[in-house]
Design an enzyme around this catalytic site. Sequence first.
Site, mmCIF file in Angstrom:
data_model
loop_
_atom_site.group_PDB
_atom_site.id
_atom_site.type_symbol
_atom_site.label_atom_id
_atom_site.label_comp_id
_atom_site.label_asym_id
_atom_site.label_seq_id
_atom_site.Cartn_x
_atom_site.Cartn_y
_atom_site.Cartn_z
ATOM 1 N N GLU A 150 -14.218 -5.898 8.226
ATOM 2 C CA GLU A 150 -12.814 -5.587 8.902
ATOM 3 C C GLU A 150 -12.778 -4.177 9.605
ATOM 4 O O GLU A 150 -13.579 -3.562 9.272
ATOM 5 C CB GLU A 150 -11.786 -5.761 7.853
ATOM 6 C CG GLU A 150 -11.633 -4.598 6.808
ATOM 7 C CD GLU A 150 -10.671 -4.728 5.696
ATOM 8 O OE1 GLU A 150 -9.707 -4.534 5.995
ATOM 9 O OE2 GLU A 150 -11.023 -5.265 4.582
ATOM 10 N N ASP A 156 -15.660 -1.597 7.963
ATOM 11 C CA ASP A 156 -16.223 -1.780 6.796
ATOM 12 C C ASP A 156 -17.492 -3.122 7.230
ATOM 13 O O ASP A 156 -17.065 -3.877 7.776
ATOM 14 C CB ASP A 156 -15.262 -2.328 5.636
ATOM 15 C CG ASP A 156 -14.275 -1.195 5.343
ATOM 16 O OD1 ASP A 156 -14.784 -0.120 5.643
ATOM 17 O OD2 ASP A 156 -13.217 -1.537 5.000
ATOM 18 N N ARG A 209 -11.593 3.008 11.005
ATOM 19 C CA ARG A 209 -12.735 2.909 10.223
ATOM 20 C C ARG A 209 -13.240 1.411 9.968
ATOM 21 O O ARG A 209 -12.383 0.652 9.698
ATOM 22 C CB ARG A 209 -12.486 3.440 8.594
ATOM 23 C CG ARG A 209 -13.787 3.699 8.037
ATOM 24 C CD ARG A 209 -13.304 4.019 6.340
ATOM 25 N NE ARG A 209 -13.062 2.612 5.749
ATOM 26 C CZ ARG A 209 -11.702 2.354 5.191
ATOM 27 N NH1 ARG A 209 -10.710 3.153 5.155
ATOM 28 N NH2 ARG A 209 -11.582 0.984 4.681
ATOM 29 N N SER A 269 -6.571 -2.079 1.492
ATOM 30 C CA SER A 269 -6.640 -1.442 -0.013
ATOM 31 C C SER A 269 -7.307 -2.569 -0.850
ATOM 32 O O SER A 269 -7.403 -2.145 -2.078
ATOM 33 C CB SER A 269 -5.743 -0.834 -0.129
ATOM 34 O OG SER A 269 -5.200 0.305 0.475
ATOM 35 N N TYR A 271 -9.590 4.187 -5.230
ATOM 36 C CA TYR A 271 -8.440 5.110 -5.181
ATOM 37 C C TYR A 271 -8.442 5.811 -6.660
ATOM 38 O O TYR A 271 -7.932 7.056 -6.891
ATOM 39 C CB TYR A 271 -7.075 4.767 -5.152
ATOM 40 C CG TYR A 271 -7.266 4.238 -3.647
ATOM 41 C CD1 TYR A 271 -7.276 5.012 -2.423
ATOM 42 C CD2 TYR A 271 -6.885 2.759 -3.370
ATOM 43 C CE1 TYR A 271 -7.239 4.572 -1.396
ATOM 44 C CE2 TYR A 271 -6.947 2.191 -2.088
ATOM 45 C CZ TYR A 271 -6.853 3.236 -1.064
ATOM 46 O OH TYR A 271 -6.967 2.753 -0.038
ATOM 47 N N ASN A 298 -10.033 -0.811 10.024
ATOM 48 C CA ASN A 298 -8.741 -0.284 9.784
ATOM 49 C C ASN A 298 -8.262 0.678 10.668
ATOM 50 O O ASN A 298 -9.074 1.762 10.946
ATOM 51 C CB ASN A 298 -8.896 0.363 8.420
ATOM 52 C CG ASN A 298 -9.347 -0.477 7.053
ATOM 53 O OD1 ASN A 298 -8.734 -1.039 6.514
ATOM 54 N ND2 ASN A 298 -10.833 -0.663 7.185
ATOM 55 N N GLY A 311 -7.095 5.401 4.770
ATOM 56 C CA GLY A 311 -6.665 6.353 4.023
ATOM 57 C C GLY A 311 -6.969 7.847 4.404
ATOM 58 O O GLY A 311 -7.938 8.132 4.980
ATOM 59 N N GLU A 320 0.822 -1.024 -0.142
ATOM 60 C CA GLU A 320 -0.179 0.030 -0.003
ATOM 61 C C GLU A 320 0.858 1.238 -0.043
ATOM 62 O O GLU A 320 0.388 2.320 0.320
ATOM 63 C CB GLU A 320 -0.726 0.012 1.110
ATOM 64 C CG GLU A 320 -1.973 -1.087 1.180
ATOM 65 C CD GLU A 320 -2.858 -1.169 2.241
ATOM 66 O OE1 GLU A 320 -3.780 -0.291 2.304
ATOM 67 O OE2 GLU A 320 -2.804 -1.833 3.331
#
Length: 313
Positions: free
Chosen positions: A273, A260, A258, A153, A219, A275, A279, A25
């Site tokens: 998951e 998901d 964060r 990612s 992205y 994070n 990002g 990443e």
Amino acid sequence: MKALHSTDPKAFGRVAVLYGGRSAEREVSLKSGAAVLEALQTAGVDAFGIDVGEDFLDRLREERIDRAFIVLHGRGGEDGSMQGLLECAGIPYTGSGILASALAMDKLRTKQVWQSIGLPTPRHAVLASEEDCKAAAEALGFPLIVKPAHEGSSIGMAKVGGIAELVAAWRAASAYDAQVLVEQWIQGPEFTVAILRGEVLPPIGLGTPHTFYDYDAKYLASDTQYRIPCGLDAGKSAELESLCVRACEAVGVQGWARVDVMQDADGQFWLLEVNTVPGMTDHSLVPMAARAAGLDFPQLALAILEDSLEARA
């Protein structure tokens, strides 16, 4: 939302923004780090950047660093190793500590923790051979989603609909990680929920014409849909937020994160998951949620940095 920053920017001292690194990443981290560094400097913080490489230990010895803002995504920065190094060096840092960082980076063990306390996460299996692929197909059915267990990612991920595809996806994911996870495909909308210093930011509903919310959709693509408000009614939104708070508490998250989540056809939520260093690019979700809560990018960066004063003072 309530004010999340009140400290004089000069009180943070000399702040090293750690970005880049050597994980898969890296490119995303370079963009996140540049954005954070610019935001902190704009806000009046004495901040400078370090692209973490082989000379990082020398930089730690040479530079005066009062605290570190970690924007390293993936292994080497988000997995507890950098957190442990900074603690040994006596340098306060942003985000979660060693245990939570290491745990959240391991998708399999995160799921096992959630399952142990009754939080919903899709059924799964670990793949290490073609025989494992066949066993997983029989136990879980198709379609399935294949993931490297320690990447972010959406790197190395693939949706599969048959055994040949599953074996091929396992081999491809193995190039990124010796441990590969496969889990049930949840058909339905995806949501992401950011948590900042104990505050839940507005949930975001995600939509993409891609098969799933992959690297390109995250992205590069211009056709990804971000729904704020997320499209849930008040009751379901509260349920989603509560689930994400419990998911973070189970892992031991600090500062910011964060989560998901997928929602199936019956309306049930499924944790994917968490994070711990999300990002911070112009396409990223935490800054988007922060804006919806009334925080611009510099205010968000300062709020994350301020937590380092309190968490490991």
